[in-house]
Design an enzyme around this catalytic site. Sequence first.
Site, PDB file in Angstrom:
ATOM      1  CB  CYS A   1      -0.922  -0.012   1.214  1.00 26.37           C
ATOM      2  SG  CYS A   1      -1.991   1.431   1.323  1.00 26.37           S
TER       3      CYS A   1
ATOM      4  CB  CYS B   1      -3.827   5.132  -5.617  1.00 26.54           C
ATOM      5  SG  CYS B   1      -3.698   3.340  -5.417  1.00 26.54           S
TER       6      CYS B   1
END
Length: 333
Positions: free
Chosen positions: A91, A254
Amino acid sequence: MRSVRTISAVDSHTEGMPTRVVTGGVAPVPGDTMAERRVYFAEHLDDLRRFLVDEPRGHAAMSGAILQPPTRPDADWGVLYVEVSGLLPMCGHGTIGVATVLVETGMVTVTEPETLVRLDTPAGLVEARVAVRDGHAERVTLRNVDSFLVERDAVVDVPELGRITYDMAYGGNFYAILDLAAVGVPFDRSRKDDILSAGLAVMSAVNRQRRPAHPLDPAIGGCKHVQFLAPGSDARHSRNAMVIHPGWFDRSPCGTGTSARMAQLHARGELAVGAEFANESLLGTEFVGRVVDTTTVGGLPAVVPEFSGRAWITGTANYLLDPTDPFPAGFTL
């Protein structure tokens, strides 16, 4: 006050996206690698993930990271990434949040003007270079895992939308990348429900018809992210609406999605090694990245991506579980 579980955490957000960094209360998870620990956690400890990210302690777009002892000698900390959709191999925004928390809480040795933090993740070793001034983490640059284009101009039949063409790329997670105009929805936050519905429909079709799998690790597979590109997005500056399973948007640009986008652009001959690439979120926040090298993964051409962004600590807390709580693992509504 009674509690049968006490979890210590430092909360932060990275360019708008939350990361709850668990610093205490979780024992080392069994497994010889972080990838094995991820699998064990998903199979045996998922109630802890739900406790942290679901209501009433979390929310429908909550994300977190659980610090662990590393499984390799060249890492400072191990990390397991949790969110409402499950456990991620990697992530990007969460790693920026973790590195910021580690520096600002003194959980790593801090040097100025830059502190190097090495993190053992289920997707591999990730290096975070933290720009530090007066003890404050101002910006984090990540050398992410090798990223690659899996499929170019793939086609799926989406019952709600017809035949859709997209690229599938990997940047730590798998991303279906396509123009938002292809599903007939404008890039407008007021149309977020329509964007979300289209993304989930594309995601479902991809997983039914062309489910991706990592060539070296079969435990990493499936598409949980659809990266819709705004009109005018190119190899210098892109804007995206990132739809994530089971039904929410990434608030940040992101990080793994930025890596996947750069891998896609490089494979298409549009982004040169060393060229700067800016990726903008639905909120208007930004990550800046570049391809620093080329390599291969399982015989596929790949890139070594870097990207940078900022995180801010928003609070510290001990999350408790009263033995009479009717929702010991949280709930979703």
